[in-house]
Design a protein around this motif. Sequence first.
Motif, PDB file in Angstrom:
ATOM      1  N   ALA A 439       0.827  -1.199   0.000  1.00 51.68           N
ATOM      2  CA  ALA A 439       0.000   0.000   0.000  1.00 51.68           C
ATOM      3  C   ALA A 439       0.862   1.250   0.000  1.00 51.68           C
ATOM      4  N   HIS A 440       0.259   2.378  -0.346  1.00 52.19           N
ATOM      5  CA  HIS A 440       0.941   3.674  -0.305  1.00 52.19           C
ATOM      6  C   HIS A 440       0.139   4.670   0.519  1.00 52.19           C
ATOM      7  N   TRP A 441       0.852   5.489   1.279  1.00 51.75           N
ATOM      8  CA  TRP A 441       0.228   6.676   1.836  1.00 51.75           C
ATOM      9  C   TRP A 441       0.055   7.698   0.715  1.00 51.75           C
ATOM     10  N   ALA A 442      -0.916   8.566   0.857  1.00 49.07           N
ATOM     11  CA  ALA A 442      -1.134   9.596  -0.154  1.00 49.07           C
ATOM     12  C   ALA A 442      -1.505  10.918   0.510  1.00 49.07           C
ATOM     13  N   ALA A 443      -1.079  11.992  -0.114  1.00 50.83           N
ATOM     14  CA  ALA A 443      -1.383  13.336   0.384  1.00 50.83           C
ATOM     15  C   ALA A 443      -1.072  14.348  -0.706  1.00 50.83           C
ATOM     16  N   GLN A 444      -1.555  15.565  -0.521  1.00 50.80           N
ATOM     17  CA  GLN A 444      -1.171  16.650  -1.408  1.00 50.80           C
ATOM     18  C   GLN A 444       0.200  17.170  -0.972  1.00 50.80           C
ATOM     19  N   VAL A 445       1.074  17.368  -1.922  1.00 50.81           N
ATOM     20  CA  VAL A 445       2.433  17.839  -1.637  1.00 50.81           C
ATOM     21  C   VAL A 445       2.387  19.258  -1.070  1.00 50.81           C
ATOM     22  N   LYS A 446       3.304  19.527  -0.131  1.00 54.91           N
ATOM     23  CA  LYS A 446       3.376  20.852   0.479  1.00 54.91           C
ATOM     24  C   LYS A 446       4.691  21.544   0.141  1.00 54.91           C
ATOM     25  N   ASN A 447       4.619  22.874   0.087  1.00 50.48           N
ATOM     26  CA  ASN A 447       5.817  23.690  -0.045  1.00 50.48           C
ATOM     27  C   ASN A 447       6.545  23.743   1.298  1.00 50.48           C
ATOM     28  N   GLU A 448       7.745  24.316   1.297  1.00 54.52           N
ATOM     29  CA  GLU A 448       8.516  24.407   2.532  1.00 54.52           C
ATOM     30  C   GLU A 448       7.807  25.231   3.596  1.00 54.52           C
ATOM     31  N   ASP A 449       6.983  26.189   3.181  1.00 54.64           N
ATOM     32  CA  ASP A 449       6.283  27.021   4.166  1.00 54.64           C
ATOM     33  C   ASP A 449       4.990  26.388   4.676  1.00 54.64           C
ATOM     34  N   GLY A 450       4.711  25.152   4.248  1.00 56.40           N
ATOM     35  CA  GLY A 450       3.521  24.455   4.715  1.00 56.40           C
ATOM     36  C   GLY A 450       2.307  24.629   3.838  1.00 56.40           C
ATOM     37  N   SER A 451       2.380  25.522   2.857  1.00 57.03           N
ATOM     38  CA  SER A 451       1.249  25.694   1.935  1.00 57.03           C
ATOM     39  C   SER A 451       1.239  24.557   0.915  1.00 57.03           C
ATOM     40  N   TYR A 452       0.073  24.341   0.332  1.00 55.27           N
ATOM     41  CA  TYR A 452      -0.043  23.258  -0.642  1.00 55.27           C
ATOM     42  C   TYR A 452       0.564  23.641  -1.987  1.00 55.27           C
ATOM     43  N   VAL A 453       1.197  22.664  -2.645  1.00 51.48           N
ATOM     44  CA  VAL A 453       1.569  22.815  -4.047  1.00 51.48           C
ATOM     45  C   VAL A 453       0.285  22.744  -4.856  1.00 51.48           C
ATOM     46  N   GLU A 454       0.077  23.721  -5.699  1.00 48.39           N
ATOM     47  CA  GLU A 454      -1.180  23.793  -6.439  1.00 48.39           C
ATOM     48  C   GLU A 454      -1.192  22.793  -7.602  1.00 48.39           C
ATOM     49  N   PRO A 455      -2.374  22.274  -7.940  1.00 48.02           N
ATOM     50  CA  PRO A 455      -2.483  21.382  -9.096  1.00 48.02           C
ATOM     51  C   PRO A 455      -2.099  22.109 -10.380  1.00 48.02           C
ATOM     52  N   PRO A 456      -1.728  21.379 -11.401  1.00 50.94           N
ATOM     53  CA  PRO A 456      -1.396  22.031 -12.674  1.00 50.94           C
ATOM     54  C   PRO A 456      -2.627  22.707 -13.279  1.00 50.94           C
ATOM     55  N   THR A 457      -2.407  23.816 -13.922  1.00 48.92           N
ATOM     56  CA  THR A 457      -3.496  24.490 -14.635  1.00 48.92           C
ATOM     57  C   THR A 457      -3.714  23.813 -15.976  1.00 48.92           C
ATOM     58  N   ALA A 458      -4.757  24.213 -16.671  1.00 45.57           N
ATOM     59  CA  ALA A 458      -5.029  23.650 -17.991  1.00 45.57           C
ATOM     60  C   ALA A 458      -3.861  23.898 -18.940  1.00 45.57           C
ATOM     61  N   GLU A 459      -3.214  25.054 -18.786  1.00 45.95           N
ATOM     62  CA  GLU A 459      -2.074  25.375 -19.647  1.00 45.95           C
ATOM     63  C   GLU A 459      -0.857  24.515 -19.306  1.00 45.95           C
ATOM     64  N   GLU A 460      -0.769  24.078 -18.065  1.00 44.61           N
ATOM     65  CA  GLU A 460       0.364  23.272 -17.621  1.00 44.61           C
ATOM     66  C   GLU A 460       0.146  21.770 -17.818  1.00 44.61           C
ATOM     67  N   ALA A 461      -1.024  21.399 -18.282  1.00 41.73           N
ATOM     68  CA  ALA A 461      -1.372  19.987 -18.371  1.00 41.73           C
ATOM     69  C   ALA A 461      -0.430  19.244 -19.311  1.00 41.73           C
ATOM     70  N   ASN A 462       0.367  18.362 -18.773  1.00 36.78           N
ATOM     71  CA  ASN A 462       1.237  17.488 -19.548  1.00 36.78           C
ATOM     72  C   ASN A 462       1.755  16.373 -18.647  1.00 36.78           C
ATOM     73  N   PHE A 463       2.518  15.484 -19.218  1.00 38.28           N
ATOM     74  CA  PHE A 463       3.025  14.342 -18.468  1.00 38.28           C
ATOM     75  C   PHE A 463       3.861  14.773 -17.269  1.00 38.28           C
ATOM     76  N   ASP A 464       4.773  15.697 -17.490  1.00 35.84           N
ATOM     77  CA  ASP A 464       5.707  16.094 -16.432  1.00 35.84           C
ATOM     78  C   ASP A 464       5.005  16.758 -15.251  1.00 35.84           C
ATOM     79  N   ASN A 465       3.947  17.513 -15.519  1.00 39.85           N
ATOM     80  CA  ASN A 465       3.255  18.249 -14.458  1.00 39.85           C
ATOM     81  C   ASN A 465       2.061  17.517 -13.861  1.00 39.85           C
ATOM     82  N   SER A 466       1.710  16.399 -14.450  1.00 43.28           N
ATOM     83  CA  SER A 466       0.418  15.788 -14.113  1.00 43.28           C
ATOM     84  C   SER A 466       0.288  15.429 -12.631  1.00 43.28           C
TER      85      SER A 466
END
Length: 662
Positions: A439-466
Motif C-alpha cells: 500500500a501507499h500513503w497519499a497526500a497533497q504535496v506541500k511547499n517548505e512554508d507548509g502551503s499546498y503545491v497547487e495542481p497544474p493548470t489547464a495550460e500546464e497539463a502534460n506528463f511532467d506536471n500531471s
Amino acid sequence: MKTLTLFTTLLAVTAAKKCIVKDNKAAEGSETETVEGDLQNEIDSGVESETDAADDDELLDLSTVDYGDNVDITTVKKLPKDFKWGAATAAYQVEGAWDEGNRGESVWDHFTHEYPKNVESGDRTIDYSTNGNRACDSYHKYEEDVKMLKLMNAKYYRFSISWSRLFHDGEAKKEDGKWNVNQEGEDYYNALINTLLDNEIIPFVTLYHWDLPYALHEKYGGWLDYHSQYDFANYAEYCFETFGDRVKNWITINEPWVNCVSGYRLGPGKAPYRCTGEAPRRLANDTTGLDLEGGCSYEVGPTQYTPESEVLPANRAPQKLEDVWCSHNILLGHAQAVKVYRDKFQKEQKGLIGITIDGEAQIPWVEPGISKKEYENNKKYANLAAEFRIGWYSDPPMTGDYPASVKERMGKDLPEFTKEQKELLKGSSDFLGWNTYTAHWAAQVKNEDGSYVEPPTAEEANFDNSKKDMWDDNCKGRGDGWTCIPPTLGSQAGSSWNTKFAPTIRVGLNWFNDRYKNLIKNGIVITENGCAQPNYKVARANDEVTKKYFESIGQPQYADTYGEEDIEDESNINGTILHDKYRQDWYDQYLKNLRLAYAVDGIDVRGYMAWSLIDNFEWENGYETRFGMTYIDFYKDENLTRHPKDSLEHLGQWYLENVEQN
C-alpha cells in the motif's frame, strides 16, 4: 460497515518493482539517521510543526480511522465453495528451456543476455544466474509443480503461456486451416493442461506476462507500435481455438503498468530496458570505460504509434512518452483479443476472459494533530493517485476510456481512443484480475512554508506536471538504493517496494466495487498476492520508528515489527527458509481482510491466487529474492528439487477452514 467507508475511495500501487536494497548497513548512514531522528522527535511530541498553523481547524479524532479488521473471523460467513483458490507463476520465471523445443527468443531472453549486469546475481560465474535460461525447469518438471499445488489444496493454477514458444517470430498465421505453430510448444501446454485436469486442478491461463517475442520488438518496437494489437489478437485466437475446450478462465494481459512503465521508462528494471533517466551507454560517442553489460537499451524496431503517426527510426534512444504509448496499445491488444474470443469462441466454450492490473490501496496520510480538513484533502488525493496508478489501466476495460482526471492533467500527452476503440474497450473484461502486494500513503504535496503545491493548470497539463502536487509512497522518503526511510506503511518485507499492510486488500476491493458498481459482471479475482520474506538484502528488524509512528496514531498492530531471527538465512535451509513464519502471517492477515470484504462488505470477490507457487526468477532481482511457497536451491542443486515451505501447507489448511467445503 461504517469504519471502512473512510477508505472506500482509495487505491494505487507498487512503486517501480526494480527497487533493490543491497546493503542494509548502507541504508543506515548519517543522512537517514538524521531524518529518522527528526521524525522520532515529531512522533514523541505528538504534532508536526506544519500542523501548528491549523489551530482554527477541528482536529481529526484518530480513533475514527479504523479498518474494521479487529473481528473474530469465525463469526462471519465463509467464502463460497466455488471460490477460485490457487497459486500463480509466469512462463519466463519458471519454465526455463529457453532454447529448447524450437522456442523463439523473447525480450527477456535477449536483454538479459545482452545486459546481464541489470540483473542481481549471487554468483556471476554461473551463466544462468542472471536470466531465465534454466529458471525452475518447469518445462520438464511441471508434474512436480502439480504435486506442490496439491499440498496447498489448490483448485486452480494460474500460469502464463510463452508467446514465443508457440510462434517463433510472434506472428500467428492460419493458412488452409492450419496454424504455423511450433508443435513442440503446443505439445508442452497440452501436456500441462491435461496433467492439471487429471489432478482436478483447473487451469487459469494468462496469455501475456511480459515476455514479448523479441522478433516483434525488433520488427516494430513491440507494444509501442499499433500493429502489436493485431499480432496479439492472432496469437490469442490460436490459443482459444487450441486450448479453449479445456481452459475456461483467460487473462489477456498481466500488469500493463509494470510492462510499460518499468519496461519503457523506469528501466533498466524490466525488459526491454528502455528508460528516460539516462542515455543508452552503447550510443555514447566514446564507450571507453563504460560497462556495456548494464544500463538502458537502444535496440528497437522502426515504430509507428498509430496509423496516422510518423514512423520513428530503428535503434533510437528512448523517446519521451514511450510508456504512455505502450500502455495505449497494450490496452487495445487486450480489447482485440477479447473481441476474437467473444465473436468466435465464448458462446460455445462458455469461458470467461479478463485483464489483470496491479495496484495496492492508497491510504490517506494521517498523523497526530492532523485536522479533519487536511485528512479529507488527503483522502481526495488518495483517490486521485489511485486514478492515475490504477484507473489509467482499469477504467478503459470497464468504461471505455481513461479517467477524467488523467485526461485533464495529461493534456495532449495522453493519446485518445477513437469512438470505435472506446466501444471495443468498454465492458471488455468479464472479471477484473487484481495483483495486490503493498500500500501507499497519499497526500497533497506541500511547499517548505507548509502551503499546498497547487495542481497544474489547464495550460500546464502534460506528463511532467500531471502529478506535481501528488505524493504517494509506502515510506517517508527514499535513501540510497531506493531503501525506505521509516516509518514504513507496515513492516518491511524482502523487497524494497514491498511492505506488509493487511488492510490493502480490503480497501482496494472496496475501491473497485464502488468505482465499477454493476460493471464487473463476474467479480474480482485476486490474481497475485504474497511476499518475499525479509532477507539478507532487504530487511528492517526491530524497527522502532515505524512502531512508534503506528502507536502514535493508535494502530500499533500495523507496525508489525519482527526480529533478526525472522530474516531468511540462506545458509540454513531448515531455518526461516522452510519455516517461513513471516510469510504465513502475511497470508493470514491479507486473507482475513479478503474474507471480511466478502462477508461484511458484500464485495463480489471470486478467487485468490497466491504468489508464488515456487521460488523463481524474480526479474531484475534474479534468484536473490524469494516469493515462493516452495524452496529451490538454484545454484547448488542440479535437480532443482522442490522443497515445500510451511506456508504451502499452511494455505492448504486455511482453505479448509475458511472456504465452504462440499
